[in-house]
Write a protein that holds these residues in place. Structure first.
Motif, PDB file in Angstrom:
ATOM      1  N   UNK A  77      50.444  53.072 -33.469  1.00 27.45           N
ATOM      2  CA  UNK A  77      51.240  53.294 -32.249  1.00 27.45           C
ATOM      3  C   UNK A  77      51.401  54.790 -31.989  1.00 27.45           C
ATOM      4  N   UNK A  78      51.707  55.538 -33.034  1.00 28.78           N
ATOM      5  CA  UNK A  78      51.894  56.991 -32.852  1.00 28.78           C
ATOM      6  C   UNK A  78      50.615  57.629 -32.311  1.00 28.78           C
ATOM      7  N   UNK A  79      49.476  57.143 -32.784  1.00 35.72           N
ATOM      8  CA  UNK A  79      48.188  57.715 -32.341  1.00 35.72           C
ATOM      9  C   UNK A  79      47.979  57.568 -30.836  1.00 35.72           C
ATOM     10  N   UNK A  80      48.568  56.523 -30.276  1.00 36.72           N
ATOM     11  CA  UNK A  80      48.399  56.283 -28.832  1.00 36.72           C
ATOM     12  C   UNK A  80      48.994  57.413 -27.985  1.00 36.72           C
ATOM     13  N   UNK A  81      49.866  58.204 -28.577  1.00 32.27           N
ATOM     14  CA  UNK A  81      50.512  59.272 -27.816  1.00 32.27           C
ATOM     15  C   UNK A  81      49.586  60.462 -27.597  1.00 32.27           C
ATOM     16  N   UNK A  82      48.526  60.541 -28.424  1.00 32.71           N
ATOM     17  CA  UNK A  82      47.597  61.676 -28.355  1.00 32.71           C
ATOM     18  C   UNK A  82      47.067  61.902 -26.946  1.00 32.71           C
ATOM     19  N   UNK A  83      46.761  60.815 -26.254  1.00 29.53           N
ATOM     20  CA  UNK A  83      46.189  60.906 -24.905  1.00 29.53           C
ATOM     21  C   UNK A  83      47.161  61.546 -23.918  1.00 29.53           C
ATOM     22  N   UNK A  84      48.424  61.613 -24.285  1.00 27.79           N
ATOM     23  CA  UNK A  84      49.441  62.204 -23.399  1.00 27.79           C
ATOM     24  C   UNK A  84      49.796  63.635 -23.812  1.00 27.79           C
TER      25      UNK A  84
END
Ligand code: LMR
Length: 329
Positions: A127-134
């Motif tokens: 889930x934390x990795x999904x923030x990378x795109x932002x």
């Protein structure tokens, strides 16, 4: 030659003085009081980060929405006006990362132990990795606790919620949860809740007791209903560009400080909420309502429909959470 040496030493001296005088500043903005699980963990991180980096880093913690309100602080992080936040997991939907709303599903976690299987495990990391795109790097999950309902009427049965204006965080799942009870959900920044309750803009809200008590909601809510119907916790996040640009040894020091602060946060959260409940009781201002087993079951039945009805969170994610937590309806 002697003169050259002297000049050289002078330049080195001036440079290191300038270096010492100008630490890297991390502005850490949050919206709750200092005397809460998140507030205390942020202070703990400040101390450790400054110690471990031997003064190369200065952490400025801005509590209580002093700098920014909920929505603004997310924007401030992305443009680099602040470097670190710990928003509630219910506030990532508007950023376009809907998966975080899995934490908002009513009754998805039985207790902290079940929750930690997710936050401290692979699902949490993914889930934390999904923030990378932002442009955001997720560093850790910090606990707060299980939410209780509050209002000026004793909300015992699902029917009691009909038409009650309930303040919620900016999560569509929380909106659906309140609608499942026929309540009237209203998204509002945390900093505005006290006044909204006081003036009747909303009738009630949901929060862990540590937030309820430290915002003095007992002054403006007649009943606190111990429902434990959902979880509220945080992701500690930083501006990715800022973090990647730090000297390697500073990042190592900060990672160590963060790992220890996470342990600290998650070790105090339950006690902080228990203490806050004792303080609300002692204040004598808000009546604490314990639901009967029958009332609890009826509330759960009315709210849990959101798990199947919702269309925001991928079904596979919900299923993996349910599998690792050994979820039973
Ligand atoms: C809320 O808005 O109710 C919470 O997310 C506040 C917080 O940060 O705990």
């Amino acid at each position: 030659m002697q003169l050259f040496k002297l000049a050289f030493l002078l330049v080195i001296g001036l440079c290191s003085a300038a270096y010492a005088a100008e630490p890297i500043v991390i502005k850490f903005s949050h919206v709750v009081a200092t005397d809460t699980p998140k507030g205390k963990a942020a202070e703990h991180f400040k101390k450790l980060a400054e110690d471990y980096s031997q003064g190369q880093v200065k952490v400025e913690v801005y509590p209580n929405s002093q700098l920014y309100k909920d929505k603004e602080e997310m924007e401030a992080l992305q443009i680099g006006a602040v470097q670190m936040l710990a928003p509630s997991l219910a506030k990532f939907g508007p950023l376009g990362v809907r998966e975080f709303e899995v934490f908002d599903l009513p009754y998805i976690f039985e207790n902290y132990e079940a929750l930690h299987k997710v936050t401290q495990g692979q699902i949490g990391q993914d889930l934390l990795k999904k923030l990378g795109a932002k442009g955001i790097l997720g560093l850790a999950f910090w606990d707060n606790g299980f939410k209780q309902m509050s209002a000026n009427k004793p909300l015992r049965k699902p029917e009691d919620y009909k038409g009650v204006k309930m303040r919620i965080q900016s999560s569509k799942i929380l909106d659906q949860q309140m609608r499942a009870l026929n309540a009237n959900p209203q998204v509002m920044a945390f900093s505005e809740v006290y006044q909204a309750l006081q003036t009747g803009v909303v009738d009630g809200t949901e929060n862990p007791v540590s937030n309820f008590f430290t915002q003095k909601m007992q002054e403006v809510q007649k009943f606190l209903i111990l429902t434990n119907h959902g979880y509220l916790g945080y992701a500690v996040i930083v501006n990715k560009k800022f973090w990647d640009g730090l000297p390697a040894e500073v990042r190592t020091a900060l990672n160590k400080a963060m790992a220890e602060s996470t342990e600290f946060a998650n070790s105090i959260a339950k006690q902080e909420n228990d203490d806050a409940l004792a303080q609300v009781k002692a204040s004598g201002k808000t009546e604490i309502i314990e639901l009967t087993p029958g009332e609890k079951a009826a509330l759960k039945k009315a709210m849990i429909v959101v798990h199947d009805k919702q269309d925001r969170i991928p079904k596979e994610l919900i299923e993996s959470v349910q599998t690792v937590t050994d979820f039973k309806k």
